[in-house]
Design a protein around this motif. Structure first.
Motif, short mmCIF file in Angstrom:
data_model
loop_
_atom_site.label_atom_id
_atom_site.label_comp_id
_atom_site.label_asym_id
_atom_site.label_seq_id
_atom_site.Cartn_x
_atom_site.Cartn_y
_atom_site.Cartn_z
N VAL A 74 100.26 -33.02 130.03
CA VAL A 74 101.95 -33.94 130.22
C VAL A 74 101.15 -33.69 128.61
CG1 VAL A 74 103.33 -34.82 130.35
CG2 VAL A 74 102.83 -34.32 131.99
N GLY A 75 101.42 -33.52 127.41
CA GLY A 75 101.73 -33.20 126.29
C GLY A 75 102.56 -34.93 125.85
N GLU A 96 96.96 -34.38 133.69
CA GLU A 96 95.93 -35.42 132.98
C GLU A 96 96.97 -34.74 131.03
OE1 GLU A 96 92.71 -32.73 129.67
OE2 GLU A 96 92.26 -32.09 131.61
N LEU A 97 96.18 -36.27 130.86
CA LEU A 97 97.34 -35.93 129.31
C LEU A 97 96.59 -35.81 127.75
CD1 LEU A 97 99.23 -40.09 129.77
CD2 LEU A 97 100.22 -37.77 130.57
N CYS A 142 100.03 -26.70 127.38
CA CYS A 142 100.89 -28.02 128.28
C CYS A 142 101.50 -27.72 129.57
CB CYS A 142 101.36 -29.01 127.26
SG CYS A 142 100.53 -29.83 125.78
N ASP A 143 101.65 -27.70 130.08
CA ASP A 143 102.93 -27.75 131.07
C ASP A 143 103.65 -28.52 130.99
OD1 ASP A 143 101.12 -25.86 133.36
OD2 ASP A 143 99.47 -27.86 132.83
N ALA A 144 104.02 -29.45 130.12
CA ALA A 144 105.26 -30.41 129.65
C ALA A 144 104.96 -31.31 128.20
CB ALA A 144 105.82 -31.34 131.18
N ILE A 145 106.13 -31.80 127.80
CA ILE A 145 105.96 -31.91 126.73
C ILE A 145 106.53 -33.11 126.35
CG2 ILE A 145 106.17 -32.11 124.26
CD1 ILE A 145 104.28 -30.15 124.78
N THR A 146 106.62 -34.12 126.56
CA THR A 146 107.33 -35.62 126.95
C THR A 146 106.78 -36.46 125.01
OG1 THR A 146 108.51 -37.79 127.69
CG2 THR A 146 106.08 -37.19 127.74
#
Length: 123
Positions: A14-15, A36-37, A73-77
């Motif tokens: 996760v980014g 993992e971040l 990244c699998d997802a971005i927040t």
């Protein structure tokens, strides 16, 4: 931007755009969940950059930096609401999973828009 972490991730990545206190607090929950971040920081002195191994340096206002950061990244927040909504839209159009999306993020960026939306839904 700094080099990616030399260790391959063991779970989803996760980014987090921004490396402030929210990103730092998220690290403990991420560890427990096997996530993992990766953080995008302006400097290594930022709160989350001090504890998250996969820290990249760059300007969140630069779309090219955001696109490079999002790769892998699998997802971005977000750690903060200052990312330009047009950049969030562009990342989504590029196929990145961005949460919250631009339509939600705009409510955090503009309190008048937020109040209008809350009124419209009867809150």
């Amino acid at each position: 931007m700094s080099s990616p972490s030399p260790v391959s991730p063991i779970g989803p990545v996760v980014g987090v755009i921004g490396a402030g206190q929210l990103a730092r607090m998220t690290q403990q929950a991420a560890i427990a969940l096997g996530i993992e971040l990766r953080v995008l920081a302006n400097s290594l002195d930022e709160s989350a950059a001090r504890v998250i191994a996969d820290t990249r340096l760059g300007d969140y206002r630069d779309l090219a930096v955001l696109r490079d950061f999002a790769k892998g990244c699998d997802a971005i927040t977000f750690d903060h609401e200052h990312v330009p909504t047009e950049h969030v839209r562009a990342l989504t159009e590029d196929g990145f999973a961005v949460h919250p999306g631009a339509e939600a993020l705009v409510h955090a960026q503009d309190k008048a828009v937020m109040r209008e939306r809350l009124t419209a839904i009867g809150a």
